[in-house]
Design a protein around this motif. Structure first.
Motif, PDB file in Angstrom:
ATOM      1  N   UNK B   6     -11.321  34.370   4.286  1.00 27.84           N
ATOM      2  CA  UNK B   6     -11.169  35.609   3.532  1.00 27.84           C
ATOM      3  C   UNK B   6     -12.438  36.437   3.629  1.00 27.84           C
ATOM      4  N   UNK B   7     -12.279  37.634   4.087  1.00 26.79           N
ATOM      5  CA  UNK B   7     -13.386  38.571   4.135  1.00 26.79           C
ATOM      6  C   UNK B   7     -12.750  39.940   4.161  1.00 26.79           C
ATOM      7  N   UNK B   8     -13.559  40.943   3.866  1.00 23.36           N
ATOM      8  CA  UNK B   8     -12.996  42.285   3.884  1.00 23.36           C
ATOM      9  C   UNK B   8     -13.072  42.859   5.278  1.00 23.36           C
ATOM     10  N   UNK B 239      -9.316  32.238  14.507  1.00 22.54           N
ATOM     11  CA  UNK B 239      -9.485  33.347  13.573  1.00 22.54           C
ATOM     12  C   UNK B 239      -8.221  34.156  13.461  1.00 22.54           C
ATOM     13  N   UNK B 240      -8.163  34.951  12.395  1.00 25.68           N
ATOM     14  CA  UNK B 240      -7.021  35.840  12.295  1.00 25.68           C
ATOM     15  C   UNK B 240      -7.380  37.196  12.889  1.00 25.68           C
ATOM     16  N   UNK B 241      -6.388  38.006  13.008  1.00 23.25           N
ATOM     17  CA  UNK B 241      -6.555  39.253  13.741  1.00 23.25           C
ATOM     18  C   UNK B 241      -7.085  40.324  12.798  1.00 23.25           C
ATOM     19  N   UNK B 242      -8.347  40.241  12.493  1.00 22.02           N
ATOM     20  CA  UNK B 242      -8.891  41.199  11.553  1.00 22.02           C
ATOM     21  C   UNK B 242     -10.330  41.480  11.950  1.00 22.02           C
ATOM     22  N   UNK B 243     -10.651  42.748  12.068  1.00 22.17           N
ATOM     23  CA  UNK B 243     -12.029  43.118  12.358  1.00 22.17           C
ATOM     24  C   UNK B 243     -12.808  43.053  11.054  1.00 22.17           C
ATOM     25  N   UNK B 386     -12.936  48.245   2.163  1.00 17.84           N
ATOM     26  CA  UNK B 386     -12.927  47.536   3.435  1.00 17.84           C
ATOM     27  C   UNK B 386     -14.285  47.042   3.902  1.00 17.84           C
ATOM     28  N   UNK B 387     -15.352  47.419   3.227  1.00 24.99           N
ATOM     29  CA  UNK B 387     -16.682  47.054   3.739  1.00 24.99           C
ATOM     30  C   UNK B 387     -16.882  45.539   3.702  1.00 24.99           C
ATOM     31  N   UNK B 388     -17.102  44.914   4.859  1.00 23.63           N
ATOM     32  CA  UNK B 388     -17.251  43.460   4.872  1.00 23.63           C
ATOM     33  C   UNK B 388     -18.531  42.984   4.195  1.00 23.63           C
TER      34      UNK B 388
END
Ligand code: SF4
Ligand code: SF4
Lengths: 331, 446
Positions: B6-8, B239-243, B386-388
């Motif tokens: 989990x991350x933004x 990983x999942x498909x998320x930048x 959205x800021x990680x």
């Protein structure tokens, strides 16, 4: 050594990263909000006739004209195309009585656009919800005009709901809990009661709200915490003394509660942007609304609850999740 | 090891990748080989103008530990040694070699050298001599990653406290982080034996560290490789498909749960080393084949090339020459980007050589090129959502816009990992990433 390919030394554009952008623009956000408000407006037309539509059009036209005039005078870029003034105008109309004299509406919208938003630098930079600022000024200055209510007269299909002659919250305030005992909740839910154009039909507002959530124009934090905290707060008092305090669900279904939670308390710029901040904001709105409804000087507390919490927004934005890579200060 | 996911971030539009082949780009007629990676880390040339060099011949080196040696990527004649603009316009001393077209190598590449009985102490010089550079950011010679790091600036005043942790986790980054990148996925498929060898080498270099191979959601590990990985005790992180999962700070967080202590910390401070899968292949070539790094796998996309293609490009090939040889490029590109679509640098000229730091080239036509607007922030909160790094980019961008850099630092500007998401999502199209970098630069000068 000039070669004749089209790719020879093209003049390149240089810009900073990123080199792709999401399609979402401000207009996208605003027009989607506008779409989300359409069901509420349709419900208003259905129950109160075409006077509602007329008022909505007057408000929207005024908002756009004021915005354009303001930006012209200030020499700023015209942004009326992004739809934010349409949303402002429509929201203003939706929280007013369909009987509102046109000049009151024009004045209110003008105050909202110019004093509520324009002087702070336009969309998103105003500290208080512009619609509510306009409304509050009108409410205090022209209390009588702002409180003329008419009975719903559905255009077709439904019987006019004739159980009460004032908006449910006023009835509660004036006549006590017993007066609402006969009122079917269905009438409250679909809006067959006197009240403001866009707030009576909770069903229509909910449809719009869910649309906003589904399109990710807003997040769930504020609406959910707003409604849940108001309901829980009401529940406590209802359990304490059901003779004095009505069933919390009635409070949820009447007045501006749902419209406020989905549309007014999510107004860009005047509400916190961090998740914890938004939840505290919603809880604050819910609780203050109920406090005003129970004991306050105004019948419906949503407007002042949101305005009050708007003032706390800069503070609430300090409540934030831990930043990546933050180490405890050594020394 | 348990992974977190989990991350933004954001889901970027999926990109098409042509089959994971890696084509050899045609041999360039001329190469421009910069002698360093940054202004103050430059090699001295060891060749002279007019000298004939062979492919793989050393042409520049330095005593500085953080400078990788430079080798000629073609055989031919040194025609000039002069400053040449790098990506950001800095003049970098460069050796220009005119190719003779033969591509004759300096010596036989001792393919498949047996490295199994070599010690770490023997391997490291090979890595250094081959001039393998980690793509980054931060871009640095690979050997520096496996050597005891300098103490981080923040802790330098602390005496008697252990200042660096031994590396206990090595992450092989096989995730193509941004649109426009496809090299890592391709390498995992095409060079699976090299990847396995690379892991063996890393195990020698680092010793008892947990190895984790991170692959993207569509990047699959071929079955022979996965068998070998299991034998080597390597865990696979899908990983999942998320930048920005492919960016090191977030990848480290997901794999190990640790965060790089910002602003001054590096991954070494938390005992992690991340190695790019493409760099790993170059590492294998360096140790196993004793072959210096003379080429780089670059993903090319945009302007008619709808599916990203991978090319093995000789270092120093000018982008302009590459453009003329690429098939499928249509329309007039108005923007050429070195790097991925989210963080890459837009070139001001096509006379820029391909270097070890460049992992992708994106060509954009006028219709594809985006621009930013100077409009005011409307505080919509999208960037915050959205800021990680969990910052408030809206607020930071305003501080930087109005030169309130100290305030921005107090609000953790230096914790920004420059992923570009805030600018990607902003409905007002504000140049968010630019403002962040501007603020950081001003602070670094202050
Ligand atoms: S502030 Fe930095 S870390 Fe956050 S989204 Fe923007 S570029 Fe990424
Ligand atoms: S996304 Fe853009 S407009 Fe929205 S808050 Fe961030 S900076 Fe402001």
């Amino acid at each position: 050594m000039e070669k004749a390919t089209s790719l020879e030394k093209p003049i390149l554009r240089v810009s900073v990263a990123p080199h792709i952008q999401q399609k979402i623009t401000t207009s996208h956000l605003m027009y989607n909000t506008l779409i989300a408000l359409v069901p509420a407006l349709l419900a208003g037309i259905y129950f109160f006739g075409f006077a509602s539509l007329k008022l909505a059009l007057i408000c929207m036209a005024t908002a756009v004209a004021c915005e354009a005039g303001m930006q012209g005078v200030m020499g700023r870029k015209l942004t009326i195309k992004n739809g934010s003034s349409l949303v402002l105008g429509l929201l203003f109309a939706l929280i007013c009585s369909p009987e509102l004299p046109w000049w009151t509406a024009v004045l209110g919208v003008a105050v909202a656009v110019i004093l509520g938003r324009g002087i702070y630098g336009g969309l998103g930079n105003n500290p208080f919800n512009a619609v509510l600022v306009g409304w509050a000024v009108m409410k205090i200055s022209f209390a009588a005009q702002m409180a003329t209510w008419i009975m719903p007269e559905p255009l077709f299909g439904l019987e006019a709901g004739g159980y009460i002659e004032y908006p449910p919250l006023e009835v509660l305030r004036l006549d006590g809990v017993d007066a609402l005992l006969d009122l079917p909740w269905r009438d409250l839910f679909i809006g067959n009661v006197p009240g403001a154009i866009g707030t009576v039909c909770v069903a229509a507002v909910l449809i719009g709200g869910i649309y906003l959530l589904a399109r990710r124009i807003i997040t769930w934090h504020i609406p959910v915490s707003f409604l849940a905290s108001a309901w829980l707060f009401g529940l406590i008092f209802w359990l304490i003394d059901p003779e004095v305090y009505a069933n919390p669900t009635i409070y949820l279904l009447s007045g501006w509660m749902v419209l406020g939670a989905f549309f007014l308390a999510t107004d860009k710029g005047t509400v916190p942007v961090t998740a914890p901040g938004m939840i505290i904001f919603g809880i604050g709105c819910g609780v203050i609304t109920m406090i005003i409804r129970y004991w306050g000087g105004f019948v419906d507390g949503v407007a002042f609850a949101i305005l009050l919490m708007n003032a706390l927004t800069p503070l609430l934005d300090r409540v934030r999740p831990r930043v990546y890579g933050r180490v405890k200060q050594v020394a | 090891m348990g992974f977190k996911t989990s991350f933004r971030g954001v889901s970027l539009p999926p990109q098409k990748v042509s089959n994971p082949a890696i084509e050899d780009a045609p041999l360039p007629k001329k190469v421009v080989l910069p002698l360093g990676q940054s202004e103050n880390r430059v090699c001295k040339p060891v060749v002279e103008v007019g000298e004939h060099v062979k492919t793989g011949q050393l042409i520049g080196q330095s005593d500085d530990f953080l400078v990788a040696p430079v080798h000629s990527s073609v055989s031919g004649t040194v025609t000039e040694i002069r400053p040449w603009s790098d990506l950001s316009g800095n003049k970098m001393p460069s050796v220009i070699v005119e190719s003779d077209g033969n591509d004759s190598w300096l010596e036989e590449i001792r393919a498949h050298e047996d490295f199994s009985d070599k010690e770490s102490a023997q391997l490291l010089p090979d890595v250094k001599a081959a001039g393998v550079v980690e793509t980054g950011p931060p871009s640095m010679p690979l050997h520096a990653k496996f050597t005891k790091p300098e103490p981080s600036k923040e802790f330098q005043f602390l005496v008697g406290i252990p200042q660096s942790k031994p590396v206990d986790t090595v992450i092989i980054n096989g995730i193509d982080a941004e649109p426009g990148m496809a090299a890592k996925g391709a390498v995992l498929t095409k060079y699976s034996s090299e990847i396995a060898d690379g892991i063996r080498i890393l195990q020698k270099l680092i010793g008892s560290a947990q190895m984790v191979l991170a692959v993207g959601s569509n990047g699959s590990v071929s079955s022979p490789l996965s068998g070998e990985l299991a034998g080597l005790g390597v865990q696979v992180f899908q990983g999942k498909d998320k930048y920005p999962l492919g960016l090191n700070p977030i990848l480290i967080k997901c794999v190990t749960g640790r965060e790089i202590p910002l602003p001054d910390g590096t991954e070494q401070d938390i005992g992690v080393a991340v190695v790019d899968a493409v760099t790993l292949v170059h590492l294998v070539e360096a140790v196993r084949d004793l072959k210096p790094q003379v080429d780089k796998i670059v993903s090319v996309s945009g302007a008619g090339i709808t599916a990203v293609k991978n090319y093995k490009v000789r270092l120093g090939t000018l982008v302009q020459d590459l453009v003329e040889q690429l098939a499928g490029l249509q329309g007039d590109p108005v923007k050429v980007i070195a790097g991925g679509a989210m963080t890459g640098v837009a070139l001001f000229s096509t006379d820029i050589p391909v270097t070890k730091e460049i992992d992708a080239l994106i060509f954009q036509t006028a219709a594809e090129a985006k621009s930013f607007s100077p409009d005011a922030c409307i505080n919509c909160g999208l960037c915050v959502r959205h800021c990680p790094s969990r910052l408030l980019p809206n607020e930071l961008s305003k501080y930087c816009e109005f030169s309130m850099f100290e305030e921005a630092r107090d609000k953790y500007l230096l914790h920004c990992i420059e992923c570009g998401i805030c600018a990607y999502v902003c409905p007002e199209k504000r140049p968010m990433l630019h403002l962040m970098r501007y603020g950081k630069r001003e602070l670094s000068l202050a």
